[in-house]
Design an enzyme around this catalytic site. Structure first.
Site, PDB file in Angstrom:
ATOM      1  N   CYS A 150       0.844  -1.185   0.000  1.00  0.00           N
ATOM      2  CA  CYS A 150       0.000   0.000   0.000  1.00  0.00           C
ATOM      3  C   CYS A 150       0.880   1.236   0.000  1.00  0.00           C
ATOM      4  CB  CYS A 150      -0.942   0.020   1.202  1.00  0.00           C
ATOM      5  SG  CYS A 150      -0.082   0.138   2.786  1.00  0.00           S
ATOM      6  N   CYS A 198       3.276   1.674   2.854  1.00  0.00           N
ATOM      7  CA  CYS A 198       4.557   0.960   2.715  1.00  0.00           C
ATOM      8  C   CYS A 198       5.564   1.855   2.008  1.00  0.00           C
ATOM      9  CB  CYS A 198       4.374  -0.327   1.910  1.00  0.00           C
ATOM     10  SG  CYS A 198       3.269  -1.552   2.638  1.00  0.00           S
ATOM     11  N   ASP A 209       8.159  27.988 -32.086  1.00  0.00           N
ATOM     12  CA  ASP A 209       9.241  28.587 -32.845  1.00  0.00           C
ATOM     13  C   ASP A 209       8.921  28.361 -34.325  1.00  0.00           C
ATOM     14  OD1 ASP A 209      11.933  29.524 -33.510  1.00  0.00           O
ATOM     15  OD2 ASP A 209      12.340  27.418 -33.946  1.00  0.00           O
ATOM     16  N   ASP A 230      13.160  23.374 -31.027  1.00  0.00           N
ATOM     17  CA  ASP A 230      14.025  22.271 -31.449  1.00  0.00           C
ATOM     18  C   ASP A 230      14.862  21.712 -30.317  1.00  0.00           C
ATOM     19  OD1 ASP A 230      15.989  24.118 -31.014  1.00  0.00           O
ATOM     20  OD2 ASP A 230      16.533  24.374 -33.118  1.00  0.00           O
ATOM     21  N   ASP A 281      16.255  26.996 -28.825  1.00  0.00           N
ATOM     22  CA  ASP A 281      15.169  27.601 -28.061  1.00  0.00           C
ATOM     23  C   ASP A 281      15.250  27.269 -26.578  1.00  0.00           C
ATOM     24  OD1 ASP A 281      13.783  28.665 -30.407  1.00  0.00           O
ATOM     25  OD2 ASP A 281      13.434  26.569 -30.899  1.00  0.00           O
TER      26      ASP A 281
END
Length: 768
Positions: free
Chosen positions: A52, A55, A455, A654, A658
């Site tokens: 769970c 844990c 871009d 790219d 950028d």
């Protein structure tokens, strides 16, 4: 627990090209997008034995409290922990001991097969216990309600169910108790023990209970059925979680075990680990490419669908790149290995997906915090329920049964699985479609963006000039003008000249060899072709050469007004035509923009080009908002300005040029092609250069976030409704539902339903 791969030794900064590029520009990206990474060795631990979210919280806490550990995140659904630690102060075995001390299993690096086998053994054990307890429970039910077995026979049947089939709950509860902790195992162990030992006293010493007015009914069927139903839930859950990880396993299976390498002129079959950079690898039809490389000789078609998501085979010839894990279809070829081992595209994709699945989204951290405090609260509610019904209930037995029902129904498994399972399936499905999501947080944020910026050059456009128009002067044809211009430019290195030559070859024109070729810097070229004196270049070149433009002038001005670059062509002292070139939009750009607008996103284009060219490209793809003549260092400021207006912004670029804008945006989407892509570039990376993957990434993010919210709603709603019913708040209206066995069935159903709902994301279909 599998201590798996130190995937990037000694990480001291956030990896990837964008940060380097950001540093060069002097722009500091915002902290929320590029957090300071903890210093140390980063590795992933595959953990066994978690049941769970509590844990996961316990292991996370134990690791974080260890001297030398800088960061630890444990994911319940993937059963993995991401750890950053000081290798000078801790070893892998030290970390393994920490996790083992918390009561969970560890498998050391390099033992993935052993770890997989251990999980399969665990599933087989669960099945054996399930079938045994199912049979024993059926006999107990029949013995209590049909054939009236004696109590000692019922005790004999219930005891192995309680202490063999259910031993894992006692073991987990004891491990939690030693650390003053409580988890799901605690709830199950306490709840079933209450029913079992109450029945044991009824069987062996009924007079003790008769003195306090307790019901002398036995509840062996209740304790056995609870254990059986929970084992059923865990078995189904384990199978479902195994299917959730299938995307990673499919990627891992892509790499072949051996490769045929040319050594000293001989073909040698080598294990994949022994292939070195620079080796010449031979590939035959139908074989899977073992490593990344560049084709030296031969041609073929390669199926790259499992790496890029592209369904059509890609033609390959000498000089082209091939990606490890893809399939050679038709021809044989030799290629030079350029990336091997952990550096191949496939290995990097797998690493990125695994790292994303090991992270936590903000919405998951909230669920983990709730689950971490939930168990103690439930125990308190069970105690209160017992006390209240002991005072006002019909008999003490009713109080015990109500408390047991609260303990069983409130197990927070569904809550712990709700978020990580959806993220696991969502990121895996994204990888199959060619969408790599760096982190769970990126996936969550991407689903909530409202503005997207593109871009232009190389992103919306092809990034290289292409011929768009030919305007011949009267008495000339398009083919004649293009033939002469391309022949003259045949050996030119200028991008415009190369674009003219490409266009001529695409039209299957036969080019002549130019004589007396001369490049005139910044203006054009001159020379002789087929005995004719030719000139190609700018208006200024023609004016300085004394050539009248004549009828070509109007067409030249029209094409220039459309934002295109115009090359004038002259022959024997007169202008014979104009050729227009432009960096045209990609074929799929308009379709991608239309799809994004259908998702109610506002779309901008930002570029350094002049406004006329920018507006022409934007109009061709359907973008109305354009910011032109923006320097690279100003793009991040443009993103920041939109964010200041309250927008949640994604930037598509790219991944290299950028970088500042990608870092500034709430989500950076790096788009590239095949092996040329900067895989580490953005929050989301698109493996192939296809803009239609951008709306698919947004759709996938939204679908995953929607799936998470559905799971969380179901988990919270289930517990909110189930606990008061189990506690008897609606007594006597819902008295018949006050049964621990029904509570166990509901608890098991809740966990399985959450995982099953998450698995629906595997059917997410990209439209590319």
């Amino acid at each position: 627990m599998n201590l798996s791969i130190p995937c990037a030794p000694k990480i001291t900064t956030c990896p990837g090209p964008p940060l380097a590029a950001v540093a060069e520009t002097g722009i500091s990206p915002p902290a929320r997008n590029v957090p300071t990474m903890p210093t140390g060795t980063r590795l992933r631990l595959n953990i066994t034995g978690m049941h769970c979210a509590a844990c996961a919280s316990r292991i996370e806490q134990a690791l974080r409290e260890t001297e030398g550990v800088a960061e630890a995140n444990v994911n319940f659904a993937t059963e993995e922990a991401g750890v950053v630690f000081d290798e000078d102060r801790l070893s892998l075995r030290d970390l393994a001991r920490v996790v083992a001390a918390a009561g969970y299993g560890v498998v050391l690096p390099g033992a993935e097969d052993e770890e997989r086998a251990a999980r399969q053994r665990e599933l087989r054990t669960l099945r054996r216990k399930l079938w045994f307890s199912l049979a024993a429970t059926a006999l107990i039910m029949a013995g209590m309600h049909i054939i009236d077995l004696p109590l000692w026979a019922l005790l004999a049947l219930a005891t192995p169910v309680q202490f063999w089939a259910g031993w894992q709950f006692y073991r987990g509860a004891w491990a939690a108790l030693r650390r003053r902790f409580a988890d799901m195992n605690t709830l199950i162990a306490v709840g079933t023990s209450a029913a079992y030992f109450y029945s044991l006293v009824v069987t062996l010493a009924p007079n003790l209970l008769a003195r306090v007015g307790a019901d002398l009914h036995v509840y062996y069927d209740t304790s056995a059925m609870i254990i059986t139903l929970i084992l059923l839930g865990r078995t189904l859950e384990a199978r479902a979680r195994g299917r959730a990880s299938e995307a990673i396993r499919r990627l891992l299976r892509l790499q072949p075990d051996t490769a045929t390498v040319i050594r000293e002129g001989e073909e040698v079959a080598l294990p994949i680990a022994e292939v070195a950079v620079g080796d010449t690898v031979l590939l035959r039809p139908g074989e899977r490419i073992p490593v990344d490389g560049e084709i030296l000789e031969g041609e073929s078609a390669v199926d790259e669908s499992m790496v890029t998501g592209e369904s059509m085979p890609v033609d390959k010839r000498p000089g082209d790149l091939v990606v490890g894990g893809t399939v050679n279809q038709s021809g044989a070829f030799r290629f030079r290995a350029s990336r091997v081992g952990a550096e191949t595209v496939l290995a990097r994709i797998i690493r990125l997906v695994r790292e994303a699945q090991a992270t936590k989204a903000p919405i998951q951290r909230l669920a983990d915090r709730v689950a971490g405090i939930f168990v103690p609260i439930v125990i308190a509610i069970a105690i209160i329920t017992f006390v209240v019904w002991l005072v006002v209930g019909p008999n003490p037995t009713y109080a015990i049964i109500a408390a047991v029902a609260v303990l069983i129904i409130a197990c927070p498994c569904a809550l712990g699985l709700a978020t990580p399972t959806s993220l696991l399936v969502g990121t895996g499905r994204g990888a199959e479609l060619g969408i790599l999501i760096r982190s769970a947080e990126a996936l969550e944020v991407a689903g909530g963006i409202d503005t997207i910026i593109f871009d232009k050059t190389g992103t919306l456009t092809r990034g290289q000039p292409r011929l768009t128009d030919i305007a011949p002067a009267p008495g000339n044809t398009e083919e004649a003008v293009l033939h002469l211009a391309a022949s003259l430019e045949r050996h030119s290195e200028h991008p415009l000249g190369q674009a003219v030559v490409r266009a001529a070859r695409e039209r299957n024109l036969t080019l002549a060899e130019p004589d007396q070729f001369q490049a005139i810097s910044g203006m054009g070229v001159r020379g002789r072709v087929d005995g004719r004196s030719l000139l190609a270049g700018t208006v200024r070149l023609f004016e300085e050469s004394g050539l009248a433009l004549g009828a070509v002038k109007d067409e030249s001005e029209r094409l220039s007004a459309e934002g295109k670059t115009v090359m004038l062509v002259g022959a024997d002292g007169e202008a014979i035509g104009a050729i227009a070139l432009a960096d045209v939009a990609k074929d799929e750009a308009a379709e991608a923009v239309d799809a994004l607008q259908g998702l109610d996103l506002e779309i901008f284009m930002i570029t350094g080009d002049n406004r006329r060219t920018a507006e022409t490209v934007a109009a061709s793809v359907g973008i109305e908002r354009v910011r032109a003549e923006v320097r690279p260092d100003q793009k991040a400021e443009a993103v920041k300005q939109l964010q200041s207006e309250g927008r949640r912004v994604a930037m598509v670029g790219d991944g290299i040029n950028d970088a500042p804008a990608l870092a500034q945006a709430d989500i950076g989407i790096a788009i590239g092609g095949g092996t040329d892509i900067a895989i580490e570039a953005g929050d989301i990376t698109l493996i192939r250069d296809d803009l239609r993957l951008v709306p698919e990434a947004i759709r996938l993010s939204r679908a995953t976030l929607r799936n998470i919210k559905q799971n969380l709603f179901f988990a919270f709603f289930y517990n909110s409704l189930g606990i008061p019913i189990a506690a008897g708040v609606f007594y006597p209206l819902l008295h018949t539902l006050l049964n621990p066995a029904i509570a166990a069935a509901a608890m098991a159903f809740s966990s399985v339903s959450v995982v099953t709902n998450a698995l629906r994301l595997r059917r997410f279909r990209g439209e590319v």
